[in-house]
Motif scaffolding. Structure first.
Motif, PDB file in Angstrom:
ATOM      1  N   GLU A 118      58.793  52.276  85.999  1.00  0.00           N
ATOM      2  CA  GLU A 118      59.779  53.182  85.118  1.00  0.00           C
ATOM      3  C   GLU A 118      60.201  54.337  85.634  1.00  0.00           C
ATOM      4  O   GLU A 118      61.213  54.771  85.756  1.00  0.00           O
ATOM      5  CB  GLU A 118      58.996  53.337  83.715  1.00  0.00           C
ATOM      6  CG  GLU A 118      59.059  52.151  82.910  1.00  0.00           C
ATOM      7  CD  GLU A 118      58.137  52.298  81.608  1.00  0.00           C
ATOM      8  OE1 GLU A 118      58.587  52.021  80.615  1.00  0.00           O
ATOM      9  OE2 GLU A 118      57.043  52.886  81.752  1.00  0.00           O
TER      10      GLU A 118
ATOM     11  N   LYS B 104      55.461  62.002  85.891  1.00  0.00           N
ATOM     12  CA  LYS B 104      54.282  61.491  85.292  1.00  0.00           C
ATOM     13  C   LYS B 104      53.729  62.587  84.340  1.00  0.00           C
ATOM     14  O   LYS B 104      53.137  62.420  83.291  1.00  0.00           O
ATOM     15  CB  LYS B 104      53.312  60.840  86.322  1.00  0.00           C
ATOM     16  CG  LYS B 104      52.378  60.043  85.623  1.00  0.00           C
ATOM     17  CD  LYS B 104      51.513  59.323  86.668  1.00  0.00           C
ATOM     18  CE  LYS B 104      50.706  58.145  86.225  1.00  0.00           C
ATOM     19  NZ  LYS B 104      51.503  56.756  86.689  1.00  0.00           N
TER      20      LYS B 104
ATOM     21  N   LYS C 148      52.908  60.829  76.337  1.00  0.00           N
ATOM     22  CA  LYS C 148      53.175  59.478  76.370  1.00  0.00           C
ATOM     23  C   LYS C 148      52.456  59.518  78.077  1.00  0.00           C
ATOM     24  O   LYS C 148      53.003  59.532  78.852  1.00  0.00           O
ATOM     25  CB  LYS C 148      54.561  59.293  76.605  1.00  0.00           C
ATOM     26  CG  LYS C 148      54.985  57.837  76.958  1.00  0.00           C
ATOM     27  CD  LYS C 148      56.621  57.622  77.002  1.00  0.00           C
ATOM     28  CE  LYS C 148      57.054  56.079  77.416  1.00  0.00           C
ATOM     29  NZ  LYS C 148      56.383  55.084  76.705  1.00  0.00           N
ATOM     30  N   THR C 149      51.333  58.404  77.831  1.00  0.00           N
ATOM     31  CA  THR C 149      50.620  58.251  79.204  1.00  0.00           C
ATOM     32  C   THR C 149      50.505  56.944  79.843  1.00  0.00           C
ATOM     33  O   THR C 149      49.882  56.680  80.721  1.00  0.00           O
ATOM     34  CB  THR C 149      48.945  58.616  78.842  1.00  0.00           C
ATOM     35  OG1 THR C 149      48.703  57.865  77.639  1.00  0.00           O
ATOM     36  CG2 THR C 149      48.624  60.170  78.475  1.00  0.00           C
ATOM     37  N   ASN C 150      51.371  56.023  79.034  1.00  0.00           N
ATOM     38  CA  ASN C 150      51.503  54.616  79.329  1.00  0.00           C
ATOM     39  C   ASN C 150      52.849  54.524  80.252  1.00  0.00           C
ATOM     40  O   ASN C 150      53.113  53.340  80.259  1.00  0.00           O
ATOM     41  CB  ASN C 150      51.295  53.926  78.154  1.00  0.00           C
ATOM     42  CG  ASN C 150      52.290  54.010  77.277  1.00  0.00           C
ATOM     43  OD1 ASN C 150      53.132  54.962  77.010  1.00  0.00           O
ATOM     44  ND2 ASN C 150      52.582  52.952  76.448  1.00  0.00           N
ATOM     45  N   VAL C 151      53.404  55.400  80.741  1.00  0.00           N
ATOM     46  CA  VAL C 151      54.623  55.073  81.418  1.00  0.00           C
ATOM     47  C   VAL C 151      54.210  54.609  82.718  1.00  0.00           C
ATOM     48  O   VAL C 151      53.439  55.133  83.431  1.00  0.00           O
ATOM     49  CB  VAL C 151      55.338  56.367  81.710  1.00  0.00           C
ATOM     50  CG1 VAL C 151      54.718  57.384  82.530  1.00  0.00           C
ATOM     51  CG2 VAL C 151      56.933  56.010  82.162  1.00  0.00           C
ATOM     52  N   THR C 152      54.958  53.503  83.289  1.00  0.00           N
ATOM     53  CA  THR C 152      54.593  52.840  84.423  1.00  0.00           C
ATOM     54  C   THR C 152      55.188  53.385  85.553  1.00  0.00           C
ATOM     55  O   THR C 152      56.170  54.182  85.615  1.00  0.00           O
ATOM     56  CB  THR C 152      54.971  51.343  84.348  1.00  0.00           C
ATOM     57  OG1 THR C 152      56.182  51.070  84.404  1.00  0.00           O
ATOM     58  CG2 THR C 152      54.462  50.734  83.097  1.00  0.00           C
TER      59      THR C 152
ATOM     60  N   TYR D 282      55.661  63.465  81.195  1.00  0.00           N
ATOM     61  CA  TYR D 282      55.437  62.630  80.196  1.00  0.00           C
ATOM     62  C   TYR D 282      53.758  62.686  79.611  1.00  0.00           C
ATOM     63  O   TYR D 282      53.737  62.490  78.529  1.00  0.00           O
ATOM     64  CB  TYR D 282      55.659  61.276  80.633  1.00  0.00           C
ATOM     65  CG  TYR D 282      56.936  60.515  80.664  1.00  0.00           C
ATOM     66  CD1 TYR D 282      57.529  60.221  79.338  1.00  0.00           C
ATOM     67  CD2 TYR D 282      57.775  60.449  81.706  1.00  0.00           C
ATOM     68  CE1 TYR D 282      58.975  59.795  79.330  1.00  0.00           C
ATOM     69  CE2 TYR D 282      58.994  59.878  81.656  1.00  0.00           C
ATOM     70  CZ  TYR D 282      59.521  59.501  80.414  1.00  0.00           C
ATOM     71  OH  TYR D 282      60.674  59.186  80.476  1.00  0.00           O
ATOM     72  N   SER D 283      52.913  62.965  80.420  1.00  0.00           N
ATOM     73  CA  SER D 283      51.477  63.099  79.961  1.00  0.00           C
ATOM     74  C   SER D 283      51.587  64.411  78.926  1.00  0.00           C
ATOM     75  O   SER D 283      50.933  64.094  77.969  1.00  0.00           O
ATOM     76  CB  SER D 283      50.593  63.476  81.127  1.00  0.00           C
ATOM     77  OG  SER D 283      49.326  63.635  80.648  1.00  0.00           O
TER      78      SER D 283
ATOM     79  N   PRO E  47      56.239  53.097  69.435  1.00  0.00           N
ATOM     80  CA  PRO E  47      55.968  52.266  70.630  1.00  0.00           C
ATOM     81  C   PRO E  47      55.605  50.657  70.126  1.00  0.00           C
ATOM     82  O   PRO E  47      55.749  49.750  70.612  1.00  0.00           O
ATOM     83  CB  PRO E  47      54.367  52.598  70.883  1.00  0.00           C
ATOM     84  CG  PRO E  47      53.998  53.497  69.796  1.00  0.00           C
ATOM     85  CD  PRO E  47      55.099  54.196  69.480  1.00  0.00           C
TER      86      PRO E  47
END
Length: 165
Positions: free
Chosen positions: A64, A49, A57-61, A52-53, A107
């Protein structure tokens, strides 16, 4: 019986290290240490997390991230990390992997990325490209009149070569 399993495990991991050149293993170690944010020797969901941040990319679930971790079939230490890359490099279509990487920068799912934004990323992130390397890449890159890169075509060129060659 225990010795046989230990020998098989040792043989499996020594085969793994023979798949890559020493310089590649060093690059994988560097990548692993970049992802292992808390430096505990294991890649966790929090590590992914944060990675990615840092890449924007902050919207990774969580789902995922959990799917990624499941590929390791247990804690992802460096040997498991290397094994996963060995499997990916030898067992799947590299074009799909490259395509998935580009999709992170698309996106909206348009199939394109802006040339100028992509150039900035290449010059400033991870294994930085030199301006000359960027220009060499753009020389074979399909770019439309709006300045967008058709990354699906670029992935094909990367994996199959340029039609002109």
């Amino acid at each position: 019986r225990g010795r046989m399993a230990a020998r098989r495990a040792q043989r499996g991991s020594s085969n793994l290290f023979s798949m890559f050149e020493q310089s590649q293993i060093q690059e994988f170690k560097e990548a692993f240490s970049c992802i292992d944010q808390n430096r505990d020797g294991v890649i966790t969901k929090a590590d992914l997390k944060e990675t990615y941040s840092q890449l924007g990319k902050t919207n990774v679930t969580d789902e995922e991230l959990e799917e990624m971790l499941k590929e390791g079939k247990g804690p992802i230490n460096f040997t498991v990390f290397l094994t996963l890359f060995g499997e990916k490099l030898n067992g799947t279509d590299p074009e799909e992997s490259i395509l998935n990487a580009f999709k992170l920068f698309d996106p909206a799912g348009t199939g394109t990325v802006n040339k100028d934004e992509f150039k900035q990323l290449l010059l400033t992130q991870a294994d930085k490209f030199s301006p000359e390397e960027v220009e060499q890449m753009f020389a074979v890159t399909p770019i439309d009149v709006s300045g967008n890169i058709d990354y699906k075509s670029l992935c094909y060129i990367i994996t199959h070569g340029d039609e002109k060659e």
